[in-house]
Write an enzyme that holds these catalytic residues in place. Structure first.
Site, PDB file in Angstrom:
ATOM      1  N   ASN A  11       5.812  -1.682  -5.019  1.00  0.00           N
ATOM      2  CA  ASN A  11       6.649  -1.496  -3.497  1.00  0.00           C
ATOM      3  C   ASN A  11       5.880  -2.844  -2.742  1.00  0.00           C
ATOM      4  OD1 ASN A  11       7.010  -0.899  -0.857  1.00  0.00           O
ATOM      5  ND2 ASN A  11       5.923   0.757  -0.955  1.00  0.00           N
ATOM      6  N   LYS A  13       6.510  -3.861   0.154  1.00  0.00           N
ATOM      7  CA  LYS A  13       6.183  -3.563   1.450  1.00  0.00           C
ATOM      8  C   LYS A  13       6.643  -4.461   2.483  1.00  0.00           C
ATOM      9  CE  LYS A  13       2.694  -0.368   0.349  1.00  0.00           C
ATOM     10  NZ  LYS A  13       1.168   0.565   0.814  1.00  0.00           N
ATOM     11  N   HIS A  99       7.787   7.434   1.938  1.00  0.00           N
ATOM     12  CA  HIS A  99       6.647   6.736   2.229  1.00  0.00           C
ATOM     13  C   HIS A  99       5.948   7.013   3.209  1.00  0.00           C
ATOM     14  CE1 HIS A  99       3.350   3.854   1.756  1.00  0.00           C
ATOM     15  NE2 HIS A  99       3.868   3.756   0.622  1.00  0.00           N
ATOM     16  N   GLU A 101       3.825   5.598   5.075  1.00  0.00           N
ATOM     17  CA  GLU A 101       3.796   4.654   6.213  1.00  0.00           C
ATOM     18  C   GLU A 101       5.264   5.037   6.977  1.00  0.00           C
ATOM     19  OE1 GLU A 101       3.615   1.269   3.829  1.00  0.00           O
ATOM     20  OE2 GLU A 101       1.568   1.612   3.320  1.00  0.00           O
ATOM     21  N   GLU A 171       1.087  10.013  -3.433  1.00  0.00           N
ATOM     22  CA  GLU A 171       0.409   8.941  -2.973  1.00  0.00           C
ATOM     23  C   GLU A 171      -0.553   9.597  -1.744  1.00  0.00           C
ATOM     24  OE1 GLU A 171       2.395   4.965  -3.245  1.00  0.00           O
ATOM     25  OE2 GLU A 171       3.074   5.870  -1.586  1.00  0.00           O
ATOM     26  N   GLY A 177      -4.071   1.543   0.014  1.00  0.00           N
ATOM     27  CA  GLY A 177      -4.429   0.282   0.660  1.00  0.00           C
ATOM     28  C   GLY A 177      -5.803   0.459   1.108  1.00  0.00           C
ATOM     29  N   SER A 216      -4.057   2.375  -4.225  1.00  0.00           N
ATOM     30  CA  SER A 216      -5.071   1.390  -4.814  1.00  0.00           C
ATOM     31  C   SER A 216      -5.124   1.267  -6.221  1.00  0.00           C
ATOM     32  CB  SER A 216      -6.484   1.941  -4.273  1.00  0.00           C
ATOM     33  OG  SER A 216      -6.165   1.625  -2.811  1.00  0.00           O
TER      34      SER A 216
HETATM   35  P1  13P Z   1      -1.709   0.247  -2.453  1.00  0.00           P
HETATM   36  O1  13P Z   1      -1.485  -0.045  -4.020  1.00  0.00           O
HETATM   37  O2  13P Z   1      -1.816  -1.355  -1.723  1.00  0.00           O
HETATM   38  O3  13P Z   1      -2.717   0.976  -2.169  1.00  0.00           O
HETATM   39  O4  13P Z   1      -0.299   0.759  -1.844  1.00  0.00           O
HETATM   40  C1  13P Z   1       0.076   1.917  -2.712  1.00  0.00           C
HETATM   41  C2  13P Z   1       1.496   2.357  -1.819  1.00  0.00           C
HETATM   42  O5  13P Z   1       1.537   2.371  -0.793  1.00  0.00           O
HETATM   43  C3  13P Z   1       2.948   2.138  -2.928  1.00  0.00           C
HETATM   44  O6  13P Z   1       3.700   2.618  -2.333  1.00  0.00           O
END
Ligand code: 13P
Length: 256
Positions: A11, A13, A99, A101, A171, A177, A216
Site C-alpha cells: 500500500n 499510500k 483502511h 486512515e 491492521e 507507521g 510496521s
Molecule cells: P506501515 O507498514 O507503514 O506501518 O503501514 C501499514 C499500513 O497501513 C498498510 O496498509
C-alpha cells in the site's frame, strides 16, 4: 506448509511520482521474475493517478495491482470518486477498502466500508478489507469487540465472495507507521479471532479467506509474523516503497 497461498500487498499510500514509481516497478519486476515467487500473490497498490502506469509496468507479469480505495456507489453524481467498474475497466484486479486512515481521518463507517466491499465482490474486483483496533481500544480491552463489530459488517460481502479474491487485513492502528509491530502471538490471536467470527457468522469460505497482517512489517520481522498459522501474508505500507525491503518481505512469505 499452509493451505492458503500467502498474499503480500504494498500500500503505497499517498506517495510516489512517475519517475520514482518507474524505478520501483522496474526493480520489482526484474527481482520478482528472477526469484519466480509464484507461491505468493503480490499486489501493488499505488495512488489512483498511477494505476495506468502500474498496469503498463506490471500487466504482463504475475504481479497484480490494485487501488487504495473505491466508491461506495456504482456511478453517477459523486465528484472525485472512482467506481469498481472503472477500476475493472482499467484491468485493475484489487481494491483496499476500510483502511484505518480512511476510517479515522475521513470518517468512513463500518457501513460504508461494507458497501465498498460488496461493490468490489459484485463487480469482480478482489477486495482487501481492513480492520483493526486503536491503542485506546486495545488498552480498554475492547480489541475483540471492535474486531467483531468490523468483521460482522463485512459478512454480507464476504459471504458472496470467491475466497481467493477476498482478503481481510488485520491492521492494529497503533502499529501503523509507528515502528511498533504487533508480536506474532498478538497477531495470531487477532487473526484466529477474525477467522472464528467469520465462520460463526456463516461465511462459507472462512477457512480459505486470507487474513493478512499490516502495521510496521519489515523484512526483519516478516518471517516471524508470517509463520503464525493464521497470518497469511501482509499489507505493507512504508516498507513497500523500498524495493529490497518489499522483495525480502515477499521472500519471507514464500518460505514461512
Ligand atoms: P506501515 O507498514 O507503514 O506501518 O503501514 C501499514 C499500513 O497501513 C498498510 O496498509
Amino acid at each position: 506448509m499452509k493451505s492458503r497461498k500467502p498474499l503480500v500487498a504494498g500500500n503505497w499510500k499517498m506517495n510516489g511520482d512517475i519517475v520514482t514509481n518507474e524505478h520501483l516497478f522496474t526493480a520489482l519486476r526484474s527481482a520478482l521474475e528472477r526469484a519466480s515467487i509464484s507461491q505468493v500473490d503480490v499486489v501493488i497498490c499505488p495512488p489512483f493517478p498511477y494505476l495506468g502506469q502500474a498496469g503498463a509496468w506490471l500487466g504482463d507479469t504475475g504481479i497484480a495491482w490494485g487501488a487504495q480505495n473505491v466508491a461506495a456507489a456504482a456511478n453517477g453524481a459523486l465528484t472525485g470518486e472512482v467506481s469498481v467498474s472503472m477500476l475493472a475497466d482499467l484491468g485493475c484486479g484489487w481494491a483496499i477498502v476500510g483502511h484505518s486512515e480512511r476510517r479515522t481521518l475521513l470518517g468512513e463507517t463500518d457501513e460504508v466500508v461494507a458497501r465498498k466491499a460488496s461493490m468490489c465482490v459484485a463487480g469482480g474486483l478482489g477486495v482487501i478489507a481492513c480492520v483493526g483496533e486503536t491503542l485506546d481500544e486495545r488498552e480498554a480491552d475492547a480489541t475483540e469487540a471492535v474486531l467483531a463489530r468490523q468483521v460482522e459488517a463485512l459478512v454480507p460481502a464476504l459471504q458472496g465472495a470467491d475466497p481467493a479474491r477476498a482478503v481481510v487485513a488485520y491492521e492494529p492502528v497503533w502499529a501503523i507507521g509507528t515502528g511498533r509491530t504487533a508480536s506474532p502471538e498478538m497477531a495470531q490471536q487477532a487473526h484466529a479471532f477474525i477467522r472464528a467470527r467469520m465462520a460463526h457468522a456463516g461465511v462459507a469460505g472462512a477457512d480459505a479467506i486470507r487474513i493478512v497482517y499490516g502495521g510496521s512489517v519489515k523484512a526483519a520481522n516478516a518471517m516471524s509474523l508470517f509463520s503464525m498459522p493464521d497470518v497469511d501474508g501482509g499489507l505493507i505500507g512504508g516498507a513497500s516503497l523500498v524495493a529490497d525491503e518489499f522483495l525480502n518481505i515477499c521472500r519471507a512469505a514464500a518460505v514461512a
